[in-house]
Each structure stands twice: as structure tokens, then as C-alpha cells.
Design a protein around this motif. Structure first.
Motif, PDB file in Angstrom:
ATOM      1  N   ASP A 101       1.869  12.642   3.167  1.00 54.00           N
ATOM      2  CA  ASP A 101       2.950  12.131   4.005  1.00 54.00           C
ATOM      3  C   ASP A 101       2.529  10.875   4.763  1.00 54.00           C
ATOM      4  O   ASP A 101       3.371  10.193   5.354  1.00 54.00           O
ATOM      5  N   ASN A 102       1.238  10.577   4.799  1.00 55.23           N
ATOM      6  CA  ASN A 102       0.737   9.350   5.412  1.00 55.23           C
ATOM      7  C   ASN A 102       0.840   8.195   4.425  1.00 55.23           C
ATOM      8  O   ASN A 102       0.702   8.387   3.219  1.00 55.23           O
ATOM      9  N   SER A 103       1.049   7.005   4.947  1.00 57.48           N
ATOM     10  CA  SER A 103       1.198   5.851   4.062  1.00 57.48           C
ATOM     11  C   SER A 103       0.738   4.576   4.756  1.00 57.48           C
ATOM     12  O   SER A 103       0.682   4.493   5.987  1.00 57.48           O
ATOM     13  N   ASP A 104       0.414   3.584   3.941  1.00 54.05           N
ATOM     14  CA  ASP A 104       0.031   2.257   4.426  1.00 54.05           C
ATOM     15  C   ASP A 104       0.819   1.245   3.595  1.00 54.05           C
ATOM     16  O   ASP A 104       0.629   1.156   2.379  1.00 54.05           O
ATOM     17  N   LYS A 105       1.703   0.491   4.242  1.00 56.03           N
ATOM     18  CA  LYS A 105       2.614  -0.414   3.535  1.00 56.03           C
ATOM     19  C   LYS A 105       2.382  -1.858   3.967  1.00 56.03           C
ATOM     20  O   LYS A 105       2.258  -2.147   5.158  1.00 56.03           O
ATOM     21  N   ARG A 106       2.327  -2.758   2.974  1.00 55.28           N
ATOM     22  CA  ARG A 106       2.221  -4.199   3.236  1.00 55.28           C
ATOM     23  C   ARG A 106       3.320  -4.926   2.469  1.00 55.28           C
ATOM     24  O   ARG A 106       3.493  -4.696   1.272  1.00 55.28           O
TER      25      ARG A 106
END
Length: 363
Positions: free
Chosen positions: A236-241
Motif C-alpha cells: 500500500d506504500n508507494s513512491d511516485k515521480r
């Protein structure tokens, strides 16, 4: 018996003729780059340090194998195997992987190129033409170490160029199998039964690029799982660029600029930031090129911002060999502790100055 022998010989001749029709080639290439760097305020006490860096100089060192086979009708099989090297110790890079920079095989044709394996993704491709410093020791990779290390394991990739319109995407079923640490080894192998979202990564690119100017945008989202680095310990964790990048040629020089909008939803909470950069590359003489760049990271709802100013002067001793010197300054405010040199250290809230010099050879 004689007829059987003649038949076998004829069959072998046909197989040999078919193999001869398929034209293939393999290229061995590499780059060796190392130097010495001196930085101030490398710890809380304000001490300086002089060292030989591990991650990069003006470019990261590597050795690679690139090949292609003509399959006919405009179709080619292509492959790349590329290993990262740390020149200070001779160790392997990218989390101690044999071919940590790239390990892919694919098909190339009028439709574009489809690749399978560990490969650079669209965040890297989108920024490499506008970032004039590239993966230099003093560069925007010091602020966001992922940018020069934007690669995906277990990935299906596509890249096509149609009359200067560039379209690309990658889909990874498990973005990073190495847990050795650092930006290139974050420990998220994925491919978990019952949880297809675990360690998945999707990147995309759309742009218009010519030799004179170009503009593109990219999207990159990665998900976590148990044991992954960067606080992404759940799917459920995410890193978006999301990036917007551009470049334009001005005479013999080039101006490049971009912005990276980042949103991280980690176990520690929500973090949002913007990274802006502007750079100029100019050949001051036929054998000397000056590159300079300014960048700023704005961390939302925090006083931990940072501003960077760097420059590099490269002198070409030959087509394949160059020497370089560089200077830089990283101003950290509040709780920011971003080192000027990639992989380095700095005291919290301290301004760091640095100088570097090195030698590079490609083959």
C-alpha cells in the motif's frame, strides 16, 4: 545407407546456409572514470574529507556487451549486458550484481523496441537529454539518488520514435531483487502469489525530441512490500515521480531544464517535494567543454530545503580520453542533510563546498 548420408549432409548444408543469412554482431564497450574529491562539513563537527569516490566521477564506470541479430524483414534481436564497476576498490556496483546496469534481451523493428529483463526505465530516459551534468558526482543525483539509478528488475519495456514523437513504458513485476542497500538496491523482489501489487513498478514517457530541441514528460510509480527500503514496507506504500524536461540548442551550446514532482506514501507518512534544475553545456574551445547547473529541492511543509550550484570543466585529450575538474556548493537549510557528492555525507543544516578532479577513458 549412402542415400541417408547424402540426406544428412544436405540437411546440414541447409541449416548452415540459413544461419549464415542471419547477420549478427556483438560489441564490447566500457568506460573507466575515477578521481579525487574534497568536501567540507562532512559531519556534524564540520570536518572536511578527501577521498576517492565509489559511485561515480563524471560518469559511472562500466563494462558491457551489446549485440544484435538480423532476423529479416526489418526485425532484429537485440541484447545488452552491462556491469557497473567501482574504480576505488574494483567491486561490482548496483547492489553487487553481475550485470547491474542492464541485462535485457528484446526485439527491434519499425514498431519500436520491446525488451525483457533488468533495464533503465522511462524516468532515466526522460531526463538524460535535459540534465547537462548527467550522473556526475556533483549533480541532481545527489539530491535525488534515484534519478541516475532509475532501473527496474523483472521488467517489460517498450520505446518507440515516430517522426520525433517518443513513446515509452516499462512494467515491472518486481522492481528490485537486491537488498544490498543504496539507491540501486532497495530490496523489493515482488512476484508474490496473492499480492500482484507487491513491488510492482510502472513508468511511462511521452515527448517530442529533435537534435535542436525537445520536450518530454514521464510518470513513475513504485510500490513496496515487507522488507523494502525507503519506508515502503507494504504494497500500500508507494513512491511516485512525475517529470517535465526540456532542452534547446543555442549555437554550439545546450540549455536543459526540468522539474521532478515527487509524492511518497511511506510507513512514516506522506512526503511531497519538487526538484527544479537548470543547466548549460557549452564548448568553450574545440577540446574543452563547460557544464554548469543550479538546482533546488523544495520539501513541502518543511524547512528542510536545499539549493545546489555546480560546474565542471572537461578537457578532451583524445576522442576517448578526457580529464576534468569540478566545483560545487550545496546549501542545506533547517533539517536538510543532502551531501554535495553522491554517496557522501554532510552535517545537518550545513552548507557543503567541494572540489573534484578526475580522468575518464571510454573503449
Amino acid at each position: 545407407m549412402k542415400n541417408s548420408i547424402r540426406g544428412a549432409v544436405a540437411l546440414m548444408a541447409c541449416v548452415g546456409a540459413s544461419a549464415a543469412m542471419a547477420q549478427s554482431s556483438v560489441t564490447v564497450y566500457g568506460l573507466l572514470d575515477t578521481g579525487v574529491v574534497h568536501t567540507t562539513n562532512a559531519n556534524a563537527a564540520g570536518d572536511s574529507v578527501t577521498k576517492m569516490p565509489s559511485l561515480t566521477g563524471s560518469f559511472p564506470s562500466r563494462i558491457g556487451f551489446r549485440g544484435a541479430e538480423d532476423l529479416g524483414d526489418g526485425l532484429q534481436l537485440v541484447f545488452t549486458l552491462e556491469a557497473g564497476l567501482t574504480m576505488d576498490s574494483g567491486a561490482m556496483g548496483q547492489g553487487n550484481r553481475l550485470f547491474g546496469r542492464q541485462a535485457s534481451v528484446g526485439l527491434k523493428g519499425a514498431f519500436g523496441t520491446v525488451t525483457l529483463g533488468r533495464q533503465i526505465n522511462m524516468t532515466y530516459i526522460a531526463g538524460m537529454k535535459s540534465d547537462v551534468m548527467g550522473p556526475n558526482l556533483f549533480a541532481i543525483g545527489s539530491i535525488d539518488p534515484y534519478l541516475p539509478n532509475a532501473r527496474s528488475d523483472n521488467a517489460i519495456g517498450y520505446l518507440g520514435n515516430f517522426n520525433n514523437v517518443v513513446i515509452g513504458a516499462t512494467y515491472s513485476t518486481g522492481r528490485d531483487v537486491s537488498a544490498a542497500g543504496g539507491p540501486a538496491a532497495t530490496g523489493c523482489p515482488g512476484e508474490v502469489a496473492g499480492n500482484a501489487k507487491a513491488c510492482r513498478q510502472i513508468t511511462g514517457l511521452f515527448g517530442y525530441e529533435t537534435p535542436a530541441w525537445g520536450l518530454n514528460t514521464s510518470y513513475d510509480i513504485m510500490y513496496g512490500n515487507v522488507g523494502a527500503a525507503g519506508g515502503l514496507t507494504s504494497s500500500d506504500n508507494s513512491d511516485k515521480r512525475v517529470t517535465v524536461n526540456g532542452y534547446v540548442k543555442v549555437g554550439e551550446g545546450k540549455i536543459g531544464a526540468g522539474v521532478v514532482d515527487r509524492t511518497t506514501r511511506a510507513v512514516t507518512g506522506l512526503s511531497e517535494s519538487d526538484l527544479y534544475y537548470l543547466g548549460l553545456s557549452y564548448p568553450v574551445t574545440p577540446l574543452t567543454t563547460l557544464d554548469t547547473q543550479v538546482a533546488r529541492r523544495d520539501l513541502k511543509n518543511s524547512n528542510a530545503d536545499a539549493t545546489m550550484l555546480v560546474a565542471r570543466l572537461t578537457y578532451y585529450l583524445s576522442k576517448r580520453t578526457a580529464s576534468y575538474v569540478g566545483i560545487g556548493r550545496m546549501k542545506n537549510s533547517g533539517l536538510s542533510a543532502i551531501a554535495l557528492d553522491a554517496g557522501g555525507s554532510v552535517g545537518v543544516g550545513k552548507t557543503q563546498n567541494g572540489v573534484m578532479a578526475g580522468l575518464r577513458h571510454s573503449f
